[in-house]
Design an enzyme around this catalytic site. Structure first.
Site, PDB file in Angstrom:
ATOM      1  N   CYS A  96       7.298   9.021 -17.480  1.00 62.42           N
ATOM      2  CA  CYS A  96       7.640   8.152 -16.349  1.00 62.42           C
ATOM      3  C   CYS A  96       9.124   7.813 -16.244  1.00 62.42           C
ATOM      4  O   CYS A  96       9.641   7.584 -15.143  1.00 62.42           O
ATOM      5  CB  CYS A  96       6.870   6.830 -16.424  1.00 62.42           C
ATOM      6  SG  CYS A  96       5.188   6.966 -17.050  1.00 62.42           S
ATOM      7  N   CYS A 113      11.849   9.239 -13.610  1.00 60.36           N
ATOM      8  CA  CYS A 113      11.898   8.789 -12.213  1.00 60.36           C
ATOM      9  C   CYS A 113      12.062   7.275 -12.086  1.00 60.36           C
ATOM     10  O   CYS A 113      12.667   6.788 -11.136  1.00 60.36           O
ATOM     11  CB  CYS A 113      10.615   9.198 -11.487  1.00 60.36           C
ATOM     12  SG  CYS A 113      10.520  10.967 -11.242  1.00 60.36           S
ATOM     13  N   HIS A 114      11.481   6.507 -13.024  1.00 55.43           N
ATOM     14  CA  HIS A 114      11.491   5.044 -12.855  1.00 55.43           C
ATOM     15  C   HIS A 114      12.548   4.351 -13.709  1.00 55.43           C
ATOM     16  O   HIS A 114      12.725   3.137 -13.578  1.00 55.43           O
ATOM     17  CB  HIS A 114      10.098   4.478 -13.184  1.00 55.43           C
ATOM     18  CG  HIS A 114       9.018   5.004 -12.287  1.00 55.43           C
ATOM     19  ND1 HIS A 114       8.784   4.506 -11.019  1.00 55.43           N
ATOM     20  CD2 HIS A 114       8.120   6.006 -12.449  1.00 55.43           C
ATOM     21  CE1 HIS A 114       7.778   5.172 -10.453  1.00 55.43           C
ATOM     22  NE2 HIS A 114       7.366   6.096 -11.304  1.00 55.43           N
ATOM     23  N   HIS A 138      21.219  12.863  -8.135  1.00 52.91           N
ATOM     24  CA  HIS A 138      20.262  13.595  -8.971  1.00 52.91           C
ATOM     25  C   HIS A 138      20.759  15.011  -9.248  1.00 52.91           C
ATOM     26  O   HIS A 138      21.601  15.206 -10.098  1.00 52.91           O
ATOM     27  CB  HIS A 138      18.877  13.568  -8.318  1.00 52.91           C
ATOM     28  CG  HIS A 138      17.787  13.997  -9.235  1.00 52.91           C
ATOM     29  ND1 HIS A 138      17.361  13.244 -10.291  1.00 52.91           N
ATOM     30  CD2 HIS A 138      17.039  15.130  -9.279  1.00 52.91           C
ATOM     31  CE1 HIS A 138      16.411  13.887 -10.956  1.00 52.91           C
ATOM     32  NE2 HIS A 138      16.203  15.037 -10.352  1.00 52.91           N
ATOM     33  N   MET A 175       5.108  11.560  -6.383  1.00 59.55           N
ATOM     34  CA  MET A 175       4.623  11.174  -7.714  1.00 59.55           C
ATOM     35  C   MET A 175       3.337  11.960  -7.989  1.00 59.55           C
ATOM     36  O   MET A 175       2.401  11.920  -7.191  1.00 59.55           O
ATOM     37  CB  MET A 175       4.339   9.672  -7.769  1.00 59.55           C
ATOM     38  CG  MET A 175       3.621   9.298  -9.056  1.00 59.55           C
ATOM     39  SD  MET A 175       3.687   7.554  -9.426  1.00 59.55           S
ATOM     40  CE  MET A 175       2.350   7.404 -10.610  1.00 59.55           C
ATOM     41  N   HIS A 226      15.606  17.292  -3.016  1.00 64.65           N
ATOM     42  CA  HIS A 226      15.549  17.736  -4.416  1.00 64.65           C
ATOM     43  C   HIS A 226      15.850  19.231  -4.421  1.00 64.65           C
ATOM     44  O   HIS A 226      14.931  20.065  -4.373  1.00 64.65           O
ATOM     45  CB  HIS A 226      14.164  17.442  -5.014  1.00 64.65           C
ATOM     46  CG  HIS A 226      14.154  17.543  -6.514  1.00 64.65           C
ATOM     47  ND1 HIS A 226      14.257  18.749  -7.175  1.00 64.65           N
ATOM     48  CD2 HIS A 226      14.081  16.592  -7.483  1.00 64.65           C
ATOM     49  CE1 HIS A 226      14.229  18.527  -8.495  1.00 64.65           C
ATOM     50  NE2 HIS A 226      14.131  17.221  -8.698  1.00 64.65           N
TER      51      HIS A 226
HETATM   52 FE1  DHE Z   1      14.286  18.080 -13.844  1.00 68.84          FE
HETATM   53  C1  DHE Z   1      17.120  19.935 -13.264  1.00 68.84           C
HETATM   54  C2  DHE Z   1      16.151  15.265 -13.983  1.00 68.84           C
HETATM   55  C3  DHE Z   1      11.418  16.225 -13.748  1.00 68.84           C
HETATM   56  C4  DHE Z   1      12.473  20.870 -14.389  1.00 68.84           C
HETATM   57  N1  DHE Z   1      16.279  17.680 -13.629  1.00 68.84           N
HETATM   58  C5  DHE Z   1      17.277  18.580 -13.385  1.00 68.84           C
HETATM   59  C6  DHE Z   1      18.528  17.877 -13.315  1.00 68.84           C
HETATM   60  C7  DHE Z   1      18.261  16.553 -13.538  1.00 68.84           C
HETATM   61  C8  DHE Z   1      16.835  16.431 -13.726  1.00 68.84           C
HETATM   62  C9  DHE Z   1      19.242  15.419 -13.569  1.00 68.84           C
HETATM   63  C10 DHE Z   1      19.893  18.502 -13.051  1.00 68.84           C
HETATM   64  C11 DHE Z   1      20.477  19.045 -14.328  1.00 68.84           C
HETATM   65  C12 DHE Z   1      21.840  19.701 -14.093  1.00 68.84           C
HETATM   66  O1  DHE Z   1      21.968  20.527 -13.164  1.00 68.84           O
HETATM   67  O2  DHE Z   1      22.776  19.401 -14.825  1.00 68.84           O
HETATM   68  N2  DHE Z   1      13.857  16.088 -13.810  1.00 68.84           N
HETATM   69  C13 DHE Z   1      14.773  15.109 -13.904  1.00 68.84           C
HETATM   70  C14 DHE Z   1      14.120  13.829 -13.916  1.00 68.84           C
HETATM   71  O3  DHE Z   1      14.672  12.718 -14.088  1.00 68.84           O
HETATM   72  C15 DHE Z   1      12.711  14.064 -13.565  1.00 68.84           C
HETATM   73  C16 DHE Z   1      12.539  13.705 -12.073  1.00 68.84           C
HETATM   74  C17 DHE Z   1      11.687  13.247 -14.314  1.00 68.84           C
HETATM   75  C18 DHE Z   1      11.701  13.388 -15.810  1.00 68.84           C
HETATM   76  O4  DHE Z   1      10.998  12.633 -16.474  1.00 68.84           O
HETATM   77  O5  DHE Z   1      12.405  14.245 -16.352  1.00 68.84           O
HETATM   78  C19 DHE Z   1      12.614  15.559 -13.740  1.00 68.84           C
HETATM   79  N3  DHE Z   1      12.283  18.481 -14.013  1.00 68.84           N
HETATM   80  C20 DHE Z   1      11.284  17.584 -13.968  1.00 68.84           C
HETATM   81  C21 DHE Z   1       9.995  18.203 -14.176  1.00 68.84           C
HETATM   82  O6  DHE Z   1       8.868  17.624 -14.181  1.00 68.84           O
HETATM   83  C22 DHE Z   1      10.231  19.652 -14.347  1.00 68.84           C
HETATM   84  C23 DHE Z   1       9.571  20.425 -13.191  1.00 68.84           C
HETATM   85  C24 DHE Z   1       9.667  20.205 -15.655  1.00 68.84           C
HETATM   86  C25 DHE Z   1      10.115  19.422 -16.841  1.00 68.84           C
HETATM   87  O7  DHE Z   1      11.102  19.803 -17.465  1.00 68.84           O
HETATM   88  O8  DHE Z   1       9.483  18.420 -17.137  1.00 68.84           O
HETATM   89  C26 DHE Z   1      11.756  19.706 -14.265  1.00 68.84           C
HETATM   90  N4  DHE Z   1      14.726  20.039 -13.810  1.00 68.84           N
HETATM   91  C27 DHE Z   1      13.834  21.021 -14.122  1.00 68.84           C
HETATM   92  C28 DHE Z   1      14.524  22.297 -14.075  1.00 68.84           C
HETATM   93  C29 DHE Z   1      15.856  22.040 -13.721  1.00 68.84           C
HETATM   94  C30 DHE Z   1      15.960  20.610 -13.580  1.00 68.84           C
HETATM   95  C31 DHE Z   1      13.876  23.654 -14.303  1.00 68.84           C
HETATM   96  C32 DHE Z   1      17.001  23.043 -13.550  1.00 68.84           C
HETATM   97  C33 DHE Z   1      17.000  23.630 -12.186  1.00 68.84           C
HETATM   98  C34 DHE Z   1      18.064  24.693 -12.029  1.00 68.84           C
HETATM   99  O9  DHE Z   1      17.748  25.747 -11.425  1.00 68.84           O
HETATM  100  O10 DHE Z   1      19.196  24.483 -12.481  1.00 68.84           O
END
Ligand code: DHE
Length: 551
Positions: free
Chosen positions: A56, A59-60, A345, A103, A387
């Site tokens: 959680c 996001c929160h 983000h 969510m 996003h």
């Molecule tokens: Fe991510 C990128 C944060 C949930 C997979 N994710 C990012 C980035 C951030 C971020 C800040 C950019 C990084 C950068 O470019 O420097 N992500 C978050 C969260 O805060 C969030 C919403 C909730 C959490 O608890 O993490 C979250 N993200 C997810 C997922 O649920 C995903 C699908 C699978 C997982 O890892 O849990 C996921 N996020 C990804 C991926 C990228 C990403 C694969 C990179 C994308 C790219 O092509 O560069």
């Protein structure tokens, strides 16, 4: 079914608000906490904090003040209701069913006792976050293979530029796959729930960052890639990048890396060859909109390395400040802070690699930073909760366009980035079929005529198991890619191979996860990788495309 779920969420919520609790709070001598009718023991608090952190907090917020998702505070924050007022029934309705705004529904993923525990945890004050200073970080530094013991040239004849680093999220592992032959070269233990990978500027190393803040440095020169160094940068982290500048101000290729902390809110600069920590910079501070509020939880979201200057673009979520961090003096980096919009983000460069386009997903805007000139260029209104991942750059009769998808609706918005009528405005929108958003990523390639868009967090399983493909010249929806027989789960994250003629997609959160490889020209499925080592794959990073910011 979905409509029924949404209606029942609303009914349960209304019921819950109708039965307000009495709200006195007491801390007992055992460390247990009691708020009104809700009690939680110290052990339960620890378990609940771990679940909350994993599922959680992203996001929160760790302090539950909200970001991409609403705040979850016992007494509310004036914008979102008090969790004490929502009560256990109301909170359960949201946790179990999710929301159409992105969510996910946690029923079936979290167990019944976990959901019950979370409903109580959310009604008491969140635990405080301890600091992680330089001395603590140094203690976690582990140089496994010193530089002088590493090979000086690749120990194989493979094409490293077409290697893929693939995250096995829940296993805390990273697989290295040869994109030419599709052979798995190594599956390496890394941080907890690894989030992203970034290759070094030369392409020799991959750096992974776990949600637990652990950075693992993977050397691709040995025939079987290995982890050569590790360090913990934060308790909770999402971003890492390398220095990519090679020009009149110095050659910084493979020299430094930076990792952003969600908690504590800070970034740390490391030596890129050894992971020795060099400096820690706190990101807490005033918000972009001049509100006289000091924001302690100011988490580092995306980070990107400039190709034109010795700078990293560091996006601070809660304050809405974009920091341009000059790494020529890594022990004490000079930072230019640009006020923009809340909450920052993810994002990527435009096709010319000059403007960084970052989603302010609480404001439904894309912020455009002119990196070489160190200034805010434009703020562009798009759909609900953009996003983009790194976004997608396409080129057609309207010019050069950078695209984002949305968590909150089914639009894809195209912003014109080259000069001419409409520059820095949305010049085109298309919609993915089916209601609601839930899109996390989209991708294209300069050699492709396609744009691929996922719907991962849409609550409708007929949508979250598909990827929509559009023609970049006509903007027509040309195909809905569905999970093939023998694979199930949600489709997430799209990555091209080096040539730009193949597309890799992950099927995760299901009983039969897999990597799916498609021919980008015919859109036909070429290969399914679902061996035992494929465990809930998420992000995939092609070395060449990631080094050169091709998307
Ligand atoms: Fe991510 C990128 C944060 C949930 C997979 N994710 C990012 C980035 C951030 C971020 C800040 C950019 C990084 C950068 O470019 O420097 N992500 C978050 C969260 O805060 C969030 C919403 C909730 C959490 O608890 O993490 C979250 N993200 C997810 C997922 O649920 C995903 C699908 C699978 C997982 O890892 O849990 C996921 N996020 C990804 C991926 C990228 C990403 C694969 C990179 C994308 C790219 O092509 O560069």
């Amino acid at each position: 079914m979905k409509k029924f779920q949404t209606i029942s969420t609303v009914i349960l919520l209304l019921l819950a608000i109708g039965c307000k609790n009495k709200n006195e709070k007491q801390a007992t001598q055992t460390g247990a906490v009691q708020t009104g009718g809700v009690a939680i023991t110290a052990t339960e608090m620890e378990t609940a904090s771990a679940i909350y952190f994993d599922r959680c907090a992203g996001c929160h917020g760790a302090t539950r003040k909200g970001a991409t998702g609403p705040s979850l505070l016992p007494d509310g924050d004036g914008k979102y209701p008090a969790t004490k007022v929502l009560g256990s029934v109301g909170l359960r309705a949201f946790i179990e069913n999710g929301t159409p705004n992105g969510m996910p529904e946690w029923r079936g993923i979290l167990s019944e006792p976990e959901i019950e525990l979370l409903t109580r945890f959310l009604q008491v004050e969140p635990p405080a976050i301890p600091p992680l200073e330089m001395a603590d970080i140094k203690k976690t530094w582990n140089l496994i293979v010193p530089v002088e013991q590493r090979p000086t040239a690749p120990q194989h004849k493979r094409n490293i530029n077409n290697y893929f680093g693939v995250i096995m999220r829940d296993a805390g592992k990273v697989a290295i796959i040869d994109g030419d032959t599709k052979e798995k070269l190594a599956v390496l233990k890394t941080g907890f729930a690894v989030h992203i990978l970034r290759p070094s500027a030369s392409g020799r190393y991959f750096y992974s960052i776990g949600r637990d803040g652990k950075i693992s440095m993977i050397d691709l020169y040995p025939a079987e890639p290995v982890v050569v160094a590790e360090v913990k940068t934060a308790f909770d982290a999402r971003s890492v990048d390398v220095s990519k500048y090679n020009g009149d101000k110095g050659n910084f290729l493979d020299k430094y890396i930076i990792a952003g902390g969600y908690n504590p809110s800070q970034f740390v600069i490391f030596d890129a060859q050894t992971l020795e920590p060099l400096s820690v910079t706190k990101t807490s501070g005033e918000a972009c909109d001049g509100a006289k509020e000091f924001i302690e939880e100011a988490r580092v979201a995306s980070i990107v390395a400039s190709h034109t200057d010795p700078l990293w673009v560091v996006n601070v979520k809660e304050t809405g400040m974009v920091w341009l961090v000059d790494y020529t003096n890594p022990q004490s980096p000079n930072c230019t802070k640009i006020p923009t919009e809340r909450f920052l983000h993810d994002g990527g460069f435009d096709a010319d690699g000059k403007n960084f386009m970052v989603a302010a997903n609480a404001s439904d805007k894309i912020v455009v930073i002119d990196v070489p000139n160190k200034k805010l260029n434009k703020i562009v209104k798009v759909g609900s909760k953009p996003h983009p991942g790194r976004g997608a750059n396409i080129k057609n009769s309207l010019g050069k366009l950078w695209a984002t998808c949305h968590l909150g609706d089914n639009r894809v918005s195209f912003i014109k980035t080259d000069e001419g009528t409409g520059q820095w405005t949305v010049v085109k929108e298309v919609t993915c079929p089916g209601n609601g958003g839930g899109s996390l990523f989209l991708k294209s390639h300069p050699k492709s005529k396609h744009l691929w868009v996922d719907r991962t967090l849409n609550p409708d399983s007929t949508l979250n198991s598909c990827v929509d493909v559009f023609d970049v010249n006509t903007f027509k929806h040309v195909k809905k890619i569905k999970t093939p027989e023998g694979v199930n789960g949600r489709l997430v994250h799209i990555e091209y191979n080096q040539k730009g003629d193949e597309v890799w997609i992950s099927a995760f959160m299901g009983k039969q996860s897999a990597l799916l490889i498609y021919d980008d020209r015919t859109l036909a499925l070429k290969k399914v990788i679902k061996d035992d080592w494929v465990e809930n794959p998420t992000g995939k990073f092609n070395v060449y495309n990631t080094v050169h910011d091709i998307y």
